[in-house]
Design an enzyme around this catalytic site. Structure first.
Site, mmCIF file in Angstrom:
data_model
loop_
_atom_site.group_PDB
_atom_site.id
_atom_site.type_symbol
_atom_site.label_atom_id
_atom_site.label_comp_id
_atom_site.label_asym_id
_atom_site.label_seq_id
_atom_site.Cartn_x
_atom_site.Cartn_y
_atom_site.Cartn_z
ATOM 1 N N SER A 43 9.028 96.493 1.349
ATOM 2 C CA SER A 43 7.759 97.064 1.784
ATOM 3 C C SER A 43 7.507 96.642 3.218
ATOM 4 C CB SER A 43 6.631 96.525 0.889
ATOM 5 O OG SER A 43 5.389 96.732 1.509
ATOM 6 N N GLN B 102 9.687 105.494 -5.298
ATOM 7 C CA GLN B 102 9.052 105.123 -6.570
ATOM 8 C C GLN B 102 8.194 103.859 -6.435
ATOM 9 O OE1 GLN B 102 11.676 104.359 -10.050
ATOM 10 N NE2 GLN B 102 10.028 102.972 -10.686
ATOM 11 N N HIS C 249 13.185 102.823 3.183
ATOM 12 C CA HIS C 249 13.021 104.122 3.868
ATOM 13 C C HIS C 249 14.388 104.748 4.154
ATOM 14 C CE1 HIS C 249 9.205 102.070 5.299
ATOM 15 N NE2 HIS C 249 8.732 103.201 4.815
ATOM 16 N N LEU D 192 9.930 100.618 9.422
ATOM 17 C CA LEU D 192 10.951 101.062 8.477
ATOM 18 C C LEU D 192 11.836 99.908 7.997
ATOM 19 C CD1 LEU D 192 12.057 104.396 10.210
ATOM 20 C CD2 LEU D 192 10.242 104.035 8.523
ATOM 21 N N GLY E 207 6.070 104.256 9.241
ATOM 22 C CA GLY E 207 6.855 103.418 10.147
ATOM 23 C C GLY E 207 7.089 102.027 9.588
ATOM 24 N N GLN F 90 -6.387 106.587 4.974
ATOM 25 C CA GLN F 90 -5.994 106.131 3.644
ATOM 26 C C GLN F 90 -6.140 104.622 3.471
ATOM 27 O OE1 GLN F 90 -1.790 107.560 4.247
ATOM 28 N NE2 GLN F 90 -1.280 105.735 3.094
HETATM 29 O O1 PAF Z 1 3.721 105.892 1.526
HETATM 30 C C1 PAF Z 1 3.396 106.033 2.730
HETATM 31 O O2 PAF Z 1 4.042 105.503 3.636
HETATM 32 C C2 PAF Z 1 2.156 106.833 3.069
HETATM 33 O O3 PAF Z 1 1.190 106.711 2.084
HETATM 34 C C3 PAF Z 1 2.455 108.312 3.357
HETATM 35 C C4 PAF Z 1 3.005 109.032 2.155
HETATM 36 C C5 PAF Z 1 3.437 108.419 4.523
HETATM 37 C C6 PAF Z 1 1.159 109.034 3.775
HETATM 38 O O4 PAF Z 1 0.580 108.438 4.888
#
Ligand code: PAF
Length: 295
Positions: A198, A159, A46, A42, A40, A70
Site C-alpha cells: 500500500s 483486491q 500497482h 506506486l 500514485g 475521497q
Molecule cells: O484505489 C485508488 O487508488 C483510488 O481510490 C482510485 C480508484 C484511483 C480513485 O481515486
C-alpha cells in the site's frame, strides 16, 4: 553478434482534451485500452495491475490523481505520498503507454459541487463506508470522470481495496457505457511478512513496520477456522492480538463476498471475505482475504 536496443517511452497528458484527442485517434480495435486508475506513490502492487493490463490490451493507460474528494481525513490527504518522478520511471519500465496526470482544476473544472452523486446503497453504510463517510461518493465521482475521459475496454483494480471494487462494479452499472467495460480484480501483492502492499506503508515508522504483518496473521487465523463455526471467537482473538501489538482496530469482519452482508458464523454455502481495518499510529491499514464456503 548484434544486440537489440529496446527504447521504451510513455506519453504523458495533463489536459483532458489532449488525452481524449490522442485516444480517439489511436484507439486500437478489439480489446484495445486497459486502464489502471491510481493515486500514485506506486509500488509492486500497482505494477502487477499494469502487467496484467499489458498482457490483455494493446494500449495501457494509467492515471495518477490524488483525488481530494475521497479523503474524509484531512491529515490523510495532506500526508498522502507524492512521488511523481519515481512513478513515471516505474511506469515506463513496466511498459505503460500513456499516463494521465491531471490537476484538480482539470478534473473538476466546475468544482465538485455539481458533480453527479452516485448511490451505492448498503455498500456506503458498512465497513469502509461507515468508517470513512463520503469516501465512496468521492471514489464514484472520480472514477466516473476518469472512465468518461479514457473510455477503456478493461478496468484493472486491486483486491486490496475489496469494498472499493464492489462499489466500482456497481458504478459500472450506473454510468453510460459502463456495462461494456470489463472489470478485472487483481490479486493482493504482499511483502515477505504478509503485509499488503500500500502507498500508505511508507508512512510507517520502523517499529510500526515491524508489527504491521499482524493484520495478515489475523486474516490467516480467520481463514484457518473456516469452513464452519462461530466467527465472533476468532474476531475477539484478533482484536486482542492487534491491540496487544499497538493497533487500534476499526473492524474485523466476516462478510458475504458478493454483498458484504456481515456474518457472525462461517457459512457453508456462501463465498465469504474476511476484512480488517486498523490504525497503527496515524496510519490506517486495510486488508482482506477470500474465505471459501464449505462446498
Ligand atoms: O484505489 C485508488 O487508488 C483510488 O481510490 C482510485 C480508484 C484511483 C480513485 O481515486
Amino acid at each position: 553478434m548484434r544486440t537489440k536496443l529496446q527504447i521504451s517511452f510513455m506519453l504523458i497528458f495533463k489536459k483532458v482534451a489532449d488525452i481524449q484527442a490522442y485516444l480517439s485517434q489511436q484507439k486500437p480495435a478489439g480489446r484495445g485500452i486497459g486502464f489502471v486508475p491510481t493515486m500514485g506513490a506506486l509500488h509492486a502492487g500497482h505494477l502487477s495491475l499494469i502487467k496484467l493490463a499489458k498482457a490483455d490490451n494493446k494500449l495501457v493507460v494509467t492515471s495518477i490523481f490524488v483525488n481530494p474528494t475521497q479523503f474524509n481525513d484531512k491529515e490523510d490527504f495532506e500526508k498522502y505520498p507524492i512521488t511523481t518522478d519515481t512513478d513515471v520511471a516505474m511506469l515506463i519500465e513496466a511498459g505503460c503507454n500513456v499516463l494521465f496526470l491531471p490537476s484538480v482544476d482539470e478534473m473538476y473544472p466546475q468544482g465538485t459541487e455539481n458533480m453527479p452523486v452516485f448511490d451505492f446503497g448498503y455498500l456506503e453504510t458498512v465497513l469502509e463506508g461507515a468508517h470513512r463517510p463520503g469516501h465512496f461518493r468521492g471514489v464514484g465521482q472520480v472514477v466516473a470522470r476518469l472512465l468518461d475521459i479514457v473510455k477503456p475496454d478493461s478496468l484493472y483494480m486491486g483486491q486490496k481495496d475489496y469494498q472499493q471494487c464492489l462499489v466500482v462494479k456497481n458504478l459500472l452499472g450506473q454510468v453510460a457505457g459502463g456495462n461494456d467495460i470489463e472489470m478485472i480484480i487483481c490479486p493482493i501483492i504482499r511483502e515477505a511478512d504478509g503485509l499488503a502492499m500500500s502507498s500508505r506503508n511508507r508512512r510507517l515508522t520502523d517499529p510500526q513496520r515491524a508489527v504491521a504483518g499482524t493484520i495478515y496473521q489475523c486474516l490467516i487465523s480467520i481463514l484457518s477456522k473456516a469452513p464452519s463455526g462461530n466467527f465472533t471467537v476468532v474476531q475477539k482473538e484478533c482484536a486482542d492480538l492487534l491491540a496487544d501489538k499497538g493497533f487500534v482496530p476499526e473492524y474485523i469482519a466476516l462478510a458475504d463476498a458478493a454483498t458484504l452482508q456481515l456474518l457472525d458464523n462461517y457459512s457453508a454455502t456462501t463465498q465469504m471475505v474476511a476484512l480488517i481495518a486498523a490504525k497503527l499510529g496515524n496510519v490506517r491499514l486495510i486488508d482482506n482475504m477470500l474465505v471459501e464456503a464449505d462446498s
